[in-house]
Scaffold this motif. Structure first.
Motif: not given
Length: 212
Positions: A31-38
């Motif tokens: 997700x967009x959140x997942x990419x920023x979490x990475x």
């Protein structure tokens, strides 16, 4: 190795962030959140690697890598702050304010980077820069947990609180031993526990199933 406690705990953070980043990358689609979490974990791991190398092998001003490694450490913290802003935006579901907050976070990062590159290397500067996005992300997690009765978001919020405690320990100079377990080392250990909670709590948001 000149500061083994700081170096080893920094490298522990690097290893932890590497493992978590691999776990995130194995989840598809992000997700967009997942990419920023990475980005968040990658930046913290990078900062810890540069910081550990600085403290362990290049903490004398006469060494050529002294200033470069410290600048890289502080810039890594800056990128982690940028990611925290964007994760908070996703959690709060602020479509009307998203562009404004995104622009603000980018401007703050550029100002912070300019200060660091120009010679402002006091770690308190990094703490002051990092505090607003941490509080913003914490507010997002608490709000999401309350709105959706989402217990895992509460776990991540607890991790963010531990992050604040870690920064407070560093700022106050609280350590276990003046030589073998200094405030920086204690801060790293607390931060390592915080990162585990953050990953555990945000794991459901890594893919697109939560709409983030």
């Amino acid at each position: 190795m000149t500061e083994p406690d700081v170096t080893l705990t920094d490298y522990l953070l690097t290893l932890e962030c590497l493992v978590i980043s691999i776990l995130i990358l194995r989840r598809r689609p992000l997700s967009v959140f997942g990419r920023w979490l990475l980005v968040f974990f990658g930046a913290i791991g990078f900062a810890a690697l540069a910081g550990g190398t600085f403290h362990g092998f290049f903490n004398q001003p006469v060494t050529p890598w002294h200033e470069a490694l410290w600048i890289l450490t502080m810039l890594g913290i800056g990128v982690a702050g940028l990611a925290a802003w964007h994760m908070g935006i996703r959690l709060m579901a602020l479509p009307q304010a998203e562009k404004g907050i995104s622009l603000l976070s980018l401007v703050l990062l550029c100002l912070y980077a300019a200060l660091v590159v120009s010679g402002t290397h006091a770690f308190i500067v990094a703490i002051l820069y990092y505090l607003p996005p941490v509080l913003f992300l914490l507010a997002g997690l608490v709000l999401y947990a309350w709105r959706h009765r989402h217990g895992r978001a509460g776990i991540a919020a607890a991790g963010m609180v531990l992050t604040l405690i870690a920064s407070w320990v560093q700022a106050e100079g609280i350590g276990v031993h003046p030589q073998y377990f200094t405030p920086s080392a204690l801060q790293h250990v607390i931060q390592a526990m915080a990162l585990l909670l953050i990953y555990r709590g945000t794991s459901p948001f890594i893919t697109g199933t939560q709409g983030l």
